[in-house]
Design an enzyme around this catalytic site. Sequence first.
Site, mmCIF file in Angstrom:
data_model
loop_
_atom_site.group_PDB
_atom_site.id
_atom_site.type_symbol
_atom_site.label_atom_id
_atom_site.label_comp_id
_atom_site.label_asym_id
_atom_site.label_seq_id
_atom_site.Cartn_x
_atom_site.Cartn_y
_atom_site.Cartn_z
ATOM 1 N N LYS A 80 -14.875 -21.191 -36.053
ATOM 2 C CA LYS A 80 -15.189 -22.617 -36.149
ATOM 3 C C LYS A 80 -14.775 -23.239 -37.481
ATOM 4 O O LYS A 80 -14.677 -24.458 -37.590
ATOM 5 C CB LYS A 80 -16.679 -22.833 -35.904
ATOM 6 C CG LYS A 80 -17.112 -22.456 -34.502
ATOM 7 C CD LYS A 80 -16.744 -23.551 -33.537
ATOM 8 C CE LYS A 80 -17.244 -23.251 -32.149
ATOM 9 N NZ LYS A 80 -17.234 -24.413 -31.287
HETATM 10 C C1 LIG Z 1 -20.380 -17.834 -31.127
HETATM 11 C C2 LIG Z 1 -19.532 -18.782 -30.348
HETATM 12 N N1 LIG Z 1 -18.819 -18.312 -29.326
HETATM 13 C C3 LIG Z 1 -18.061 -19.119 -28.565
HETATM 14 C C4 LIG Z 1 -17.981 -20.476 -28.794
HETATM 15 C C5 LIG Z 1 -17.151 -21.324 -27.884
HETATM 16 O O1 LIG Z 1 -15.992 -21.843 -28.504
HETATM 17 P P1 LIG Z 1 -15.461 -23.289 -28.140
HETATM 18 O O2 LIG Z 1 -16.533 -24.252 -28.570
HETATM 19 O O3 LIG Z 1 -14.206 -23.472 -28.897
HETATM 20 O O4 LIG Z 1 -15.267 -23.351 -26.659
HETATM 21 C C6 LIG Z 1 -18.707 -21.000 -29.865
HETATM 22 C C7 LIG Z 1 -18.695 -22.441 -30.142
HETATM 23 O O5 LIG Z 1 -19.472 -23.223 -29.649
HETATM 24 C C8 LIG Z 1 -19.495 -20.146 -30.660
HETATM 25 O O6 LIG Z 1 -20.213 -20.610 -31.698
#
Ligand SMILES: Cc1ncc(COP(=O)(O)O)c(C=O)c1O
Length: 326
Positions: free
Chosen positions: A44
């Site tokens: 992120k």
């Molecule tokens: C630990 C974790 N895994 C997966 C995701 C999913 O990623 P994205 O938001 O890019 O779909 C997030 C984000 O919300 C996350 O914090």
Amino acid sequence: MKYAKNILETIGNTPLVKINALTKDLPCLVLSKYETFNPGNSVKDRMALQMIEDAEADGRLKPGGTIIEGTSGNTGMGLALAAIVKGYKCIFVMADKQSKEKVDMLKAVGAEVVVCPTAVEPDDPRSYYSVSKRLGEETPNSWYVNQYDNPSNTKAHYESTGPEIWKQTEGKITHFVVGVGTGGTISGVGKYLKEQNPNVKVWGVDTYGSVFKKYHETGIFDENEIYPYVTEGIGEDILPKNVDFSIIDGFTKVTDKDAAVYTQRLAKEEGMFLGNSAGAAIKGVLQLKEHFKKDDVVVVLFHDHGSRYVGKMFNDDWMREMGYIE
Ligand SMILES: Cc1ncc(COP(=O)(O)O)c(C=O)c1O
């Protein structure tokens, strides 16, 4: 001398690491895009910086401003690191099902954290979507990030994560598998990879209690698919604008129990101390076995670090209470 001018310059260029023990029964090479090497320990950081820089560029975020966001922790960490370097304040709104470690970590990097109930409808005024929106309206000189609908989220992955994976696999990637929350990762990486090679298959990992899989298969937003679940980071009870369903070939759903058990197995059998969505992602890869052939190169993206889950998936008392282990 070779050094980064500040911590933000260390974002990205993460390694690609082979999975060995857990995927030994698959016919193909499985590589993980290992995002915990980012300074905030998650993928992120990439989109947080992109969202801030795009908001600075068009004047949505002004000097000395306050950044407001609903975040399960990782986006907050990325935003907080960038805010420190760039001189902004942060207020984050979190759902109460998220681990206490995540709240404490955001406070550690100077953010104010507001915790909201998980078990309410998204349009309930107590929900974390509603509270973050309201704080955005009430706080002077503030900017509400909205990672769900903010196009800079997908753009970050289109411009950095996707090209890195393409280059690291020398264009040999055949499948990309990744957990879906806001959709930024799958949509940005998936779009970039399909532009390089339209034959690359893009699979989303979803959770029971989330709307994505059914919506992708039927076009129906089915409220019966929505119920509380334990898995952190993936699945939604809304359709974020960042999920581009047109570039996704399919979804597989992983149970809370499997996601938790495989989070432990990654640590114990691969030496990969990762977050709960990594457990879901690797189990998703195993569930998709029938789609893979001998020479395929499957890349699975691991979003975050295990330290955020020591009170839950890495705590055997908690795992037993949940009925996930004997
Ligand atoms: C630990 C974790 N895994 C997966 C995701 C999913 O990623 P994205 O938001 O890019 O779909 C997030 C984000 O919300 C996350 O914090």
